[in-house]
Design a protein around this motif. Sequence first.
Motif, PDB file in Angstrom:
ATOM      1  N   LEU A  82      66.695  17.093 102.187  1.00 51.84           N
ATOM      2  CA  LEU A  82      65.983  17.275 100.924  1.00 51.84           C
ATOM      3  C   LEU A  82      65.106  18.522 100.983  1.00 51.84           C
ATOM      4  O   LEU A  82      65.031  19.291 100.013  1.00 51.84           O
ATOM      5  CB  LEU A  82      65.121  16.036 100.624  1.00 51.84           C
ATOM      6  CG  LEU A  82      64.254  16.113  99.367  1.00 51.84           C
ATOM      7  CD1 LEU A  82      65.108  16.320  98.124  1.00 51.84           C
ATOM      8  CD2 LEU A  82      63.395  14.861  99.232  1.00 51.84           C
ATOM      9  N   ALA A  83      64.456  18.740 102.127  1.00 47.63           N
ATOM     10  CA  ALA A  83      63.621  19.932 102.277  1.00 47.63           C
ATOM     11  C   ALA A  83      64.450  21.200 102.116  1.00 47.63           C
ATOM     12  O   ALA A  83      64.018  22.162 101.470  1.00 47.63           O
ATOM     13  CB  ALA A  83      62.940  19.913 103.649  1.00 47.63           C
ATOM     14  N   GLY A  84      65.642  21.202 102.692  1.00 46.75           N
ATOM     15  CA  GLY A  84      66.504  22.374 102.550  1.00 46.75           C
ATOM     16  C   GLY A  84      66.861  22.650 101.106  1.00 46.75           C
ATOM     17  O   GLY A  84      66.834  23.805 100.656  1.00 46.75           O
ATOM     18  N   LEU A  85      67.177  21.601 100.360  1.00 43.70           N
ATOM     19  CA  LEU A  85      67.509  21.778  98.941  1.00 43.70           C
ATOM     20  C   LEU A  85      66.307  22.285  98.152  1.00 43.70           C
ATOM     21  O   LEU A  85      66.437  23.144  97.271  1.00 43.70           O
ATOM     22  CB  LEU A  85      67.993  20.447  98.353  1.00 43.70           C
ATOM     23  CG  LEU A  85      69.337  19.921  98.878  1.00 43.70           C
ATOM     24  CD1 LEU A  85      69.598  18.522  98.335  1.00 43.70           C
ATOM     25  CD2 LEU A  85      70.472  20.866  98.496  1.00 43.70           C
ATOM     26  N   LEU A  86      65.127  21.751  98.471  1.00 38.94           N
ATOM     27  CA  LEU A  86      63.928  22.151  97.743  1.00 38.94           C
ATOM     28  C   LEU A  86      63.561  23.603  98.035  1.00 38.94           C
ATOM     29  O   LEU A  86      63.162  24.349  97.134  1.00 38.94           O
ATOM     30  CB  LEU A  86      62.762  21.228  98.100  1.00 38.94           C
ATOM     31  CG  LEU A  86      62.900  19.767  97.669  1.00 38.94           C
ATOM     32  CD1 LEU A  86      61.724  18.943  98.161  1.00 38.94           C
ATOM     33  CD2 LEU A  86      63.020  19.669  96.155  1.00 38.94           C
ATOM     34  N   VAL A  87      63.679  24.002  99.302  1.00 37.34           N
ATOM     35  CA  VAL A  87      63.376  25.387  99.657  1.00 37.34           C
ATOM     36  C   VAL A  87      64.328  26.338  98.933  1.00 37.34           C
ATOM     37  O   VAL A  87      63.928  27.411  98.454  1.00 37.34           O
ATOM     38  CB  VAL A  87      63.453  25.586 101.182  1.00 37.34           C
ATOM     39  CG1 VAL A  87      63.403  27.069 101.542  1.00 37.34           C
ATOM     40  CG2 VAL A  87      62.308  24.848 101.862  1.00 37.34           C
ATOM     41  N   ALA A  88      65.596  25.926  98.830  1.00 41.26           N
ATOM     42  CA  ALA A  88      66.568  26.761  98.120  1.00 41.26           C
ATOM     43  C   ALA A  88      66.205  26.892  96.645  1.00 41.26           C
ATOM     44  O   ALA A  88      66.512  27.905  96.008  1.00 41.26           O
ATOM     45  CB  ALA A  88      67.969  26.160  98.261  1.00 41.26           C
ATOM     46  N   ALA A  89      65.527  25.883  96.098  1.00 42.71           N
ATOM     47  CA  ALA A  89      65.134  25.925  94.687  1.00 42.71           C
ATOM     48  C   ALA A  89      63.889  26.763  94.451  1.00 42.71           C
ATOM     49  O   ALA A  89      63.568  27.084  93.305  1.00 42.71           O
ATOM     50  CB  ALA A  89      64.910  24.510  94.172  1.00 42.71           C
ATOM     51  N   GLY A  90      63.150  27.085  95.527  1.00 47.93           N
ATOM     52  CA  GLY A  90      61.963  27.910  95.381  1.00 47.93           C
ATOM     53  C   GLY A  90      60.735  27.273  95.998  1.00 47.93           C
ATOM     54  O   GLY A  90      60.652  26.045  96.141  1.00 47.93           O
ATOM     55  N   ALA A  91      59.769  28.110  96.373  1.00 49.04           N
ATOM     56  CA  ALA A  91      58.578  27.641  97.074  1.00 49.04           C
ATOM     57  C   ALA A  91      57.766  26.666  96.226  1.00 49.04           C
ATOM     58  O   ALA A  91      57.253  25.660  96.731  1.00 49.04           O
ATOM     59  CB  ALA A  91      57.716  28.832  97.487  1.00 49.04           C
ATOM     60  N   VAL A  92      57.631  26.952  94.952  1.00 41.99           N
ATOM     61  CA  VAL A  92      56.835  26.079  94.081  1.00 41.99           C
ATOM     62  C   VAL A  92      57.443  24.681  94.021  1.00 41.99           C
ATOM     63  O   VAL A  92      56.737  23.669  94.124  1.00 41.99           O
ATOM     64  CB  VAL A  92      56.719  26.690  92.674  1.00 41.99           C
ATOM     65  CG1 VAL A  92      56.052  25.696  91.718  1.00 41.99           C
ATOM     66  CG2 VAL A  92      55.919  27.987  92.721  1.00 41.99           C
ATOM     67  N   VAL A  93      58.751  24.607  93.863  1.00 34.55           N
ATOM     68  CA  VAL A  93      59.432  23.308  93.812  1.00 34.55           C
ATOM     69  C   VAL A  93      59.297  22.580  95.146  1.00 34.55           C
ATOM     70  O   VAL A  93      59.048  21.368  95.191  1.00 34.55           O
ATOM     71  CB  VAL A  93      60.919  23.496  93.452  1.00 34.55           C
ATOM     72  CG1 VAL A  93      61.659  22.158  93.513  1.00 34.55           C
ATOM     73  CG2 VAL A  93      61.058  24.112  92.074  1.00 34.55           C
ATOM     74  N   ALA A  94      59.444  23.335  96.245  1.00 39.88           N
ATOM     75  CA  ALA A  94      59.370  22.730  97.581  1.00 39.88           C
ATOM     76  C   ALA A  94      58.007  22.119  97.852  1.00 39.88           C
ATOM     77  O   ALA A  94      57.889  21.174  98.639  1.00 39.88           O
ATOM     78  CB  ALA A  94      59.692  23.775  98.641  1.00 39.88           C
ATOM     79  N   LEU A  95      56.958  22.626  97.228  1.00 37.70           N
ATOM     80  CA  LEU A  95      55.613  22.084  97.412  1.00 37.70           C
ATOM     81  C   LEU A  95      55.272  21.008  96.382  1.00 37.70           C
ATOM     82  O   LEU A  95      54.568  20.047  96.684  1.00 37.70           O
ATOM     83  CB  LEU A  95      54.582  23.205  97.321  1.00 37.70           C
ATOM     84  CG  LEU A  95      54.623  24.248  98.442  1.00 37.70           C
ATOM     85  CD1 LEU A  95      53.732  25.434  98.107  1.00 37.70           C
ATOM     86  CD2 LEU A  95      54.202  23.631  99.764  1.00 37.70           C
ATOM     87  N   ALA A  96      55.783  21.169  95.165  1.00 39.31           N
ATOM     88  CA  ALA A  96      55.434  20.244  94.094  1.00 39.31           C
ATOM     89  C   ALA A  96      56.086  18.879  94.269  1.00 39.31           C
ATOM     90  O   ALA A  96      55.463  17.838  94.005  1.00 39.31           O
ATOM     91  CB  ALA A  96      55.834  20.836  92.740  1.00 39.31           C
ATOM     92  N   VAL A  97      57.337  18.837  94.739  1.00 38.23           N
ATOM     93  CA  VAL A  97      58.054  17.563  94.855  1.00 38.23           C
ATOM     94  C   VAL A  97      57.387  16.616  95.862  1.00 38.23           C
ATOM     95  O   VAL A  97      57.199  15.429  95.555  1.00 38.23           O
ATOM     96  CB  VAL A  97      59.535  17.807  95.204  1.00 38.23           C
ATOM     97  CG1 VAL A  97      60.227  16.485  95.541  1.00 38.23           C
ATOM     98  CG2 VAL A  97      60.239  18.482  94.027  1.00 38.23           C
ATOM     99  N   PRO A  98      57.010  17.084  97.087  1.00 33.98           N
ATOM    100  CA  PRO A  98      56.297  16.158  97.983  1.00 33.98           C
ATOM    101  C   PRO A  98      55.004  15.628  97.384  1.00 33.98           C
ATOM    102  O   PRO A  98      54.670  14.448  97.564  1.00 33.98           O
ATOM    103  CB  PRO A  98      56.019  17.027  99.217  1.00 33.98           C
ATOM    104  CG  PRO A  98      57.086  18.054  99.198  1.00 33.98           C
ATOM    105  CD  PRO A  98      57.314  18.356  97.748  1.00 33.98           C
ATOM    106  N   GLY A  99      54.279  16.481  96.661  1.00 32.60           N
ATOM    107  CA  GLY A  99      53.076  15.992  95.982  1.00 32.60           C
ATOM    108  C   GLY A  99      53.404  14.901  94.979  1.00 32.60           C
ATOM    109  O   GLY A  99      52.700  13.893  94.875  1.00 32.60           O
ATOM    110  N   GLY A 100      54.503  15.091  94.251  1.00 29.43           N
ATOM    111  CA  GLY A 100      54.934  14.070  93.300  1.00 29.43           C
ATOM    112  C   GLY A 100      55.337  12.778  93.989  1.00 29.43           C
ATOM    113  O   GLY A 100      55.088  11.675  93.483  1.00 29.43           O
ATOM    114  N   LEU A 101      55.948  12.889  95.175  1.00 30.49           N
ATOM    115  CA  LEU A 101      56.335  11.693  95.923  1.00 30.49           C
ATOM    116  C   LEU A 101      55.108  10.911  96.380  1.00 30.49           C
ATOM    117  O   LEU A 101      55.114   9.672  96.417  1.00 30.49           O
ATOM    118  CB  LEU A 101      57.200  12.086  97.120  1.00 30.49           C
ATOM    119  CG  LEU A 101      58.606  12.593  96.783  1.00 30.49           C
ATOM    120  CD1 LEU A 101      59.315  13.091  98.036  1.00 30.49           C
ATOM    121  CD2 LEU A 101      59.432  11.501  96.123  1.00 30.49           C
TER     122      LEU A 101
END
Length: 316
Positions: A82-101
Amino acid sequence: MLVANLVRAGLLGALTLVVALGAGDVWVFYVIAVGVGVAETFHDIAAQSIVPAVVPDDRLPKANARLYAVELAANEFAGPPLAGLLVAAGAVVALAVPGGLWVAAVIALALVRGRFAATRRSEDRGGIVEGLRFLWRDRVLRAFAVVVGLFNFASSATYAVLVLYALGDMGLSETGFGWLLTTVAVGSVAGSVVAERVERVLGLRRALLVALVASVVLIAVPAATADPIAVGVAFFVGGAAVMVLNVAMVSLRQRLTPDALRGRVTSGHRLVAWGGKPLGALAGGVVAELLGLRAVFAVMALVALAAVPVLVRGLR
């Protein structure tokens, strides 16, 4: 647990905003990383201490085993892809999704009914000192803290040099090293699945001793051979044994500790048991520099074996 998750979500939200605005300095990352780590410490100690308030004593091994299994599966198998997919989507997404979780975790916790605050005892005025005193005076709990401290010291020393040994002496590629680490994760999940059954078949005392001795295999085999298959099998067995040991120890510690002291005893145990990890990593580097990589596994296997008589004496 609720506050810790809110803090973690808030910190990740702040970092997401900083990155989105392009105002990120490396020190901001350091500060937020420390804050997330502190919040995680509070959350994990509370999460382990709350289990006996939710589950009857005779179900503790099964409950702890299931919690370990879910945590391992999420950390080792679901999280990295999941981290790999999020990083590929961009830094903002990679940080925002864990916060949402973490926000989702807050919602899930808020739906759990019941009051779980520990009942304070009239003689309980010593704060954290009272928890440490109880831990040290109980010979079983004291033995558990020392055993885990010795084992964590030894295992951290070997992990500090494992990548060098795997890519050098074992001749693995980067992909092969990833598969080697996967054997530990798979073994740990397998151990969490069978932990309750092992304890029921062998009995608590024998299960603890067998699991501790088997755990040393995780450390000792690379000192004897650099064969990837042999080391992979040893890592699988060692990972399973470590999980059986953890489930049995945590369940018994929860039973032996009064409700009012459970959080502080857990934190005291982790202070002793986990405090040796950075020291072990440092020791691994020193031994490797002086005696070579393979010597690290041999020396640390002896350190881990020293935990066996400590456990025997504590359970006598």
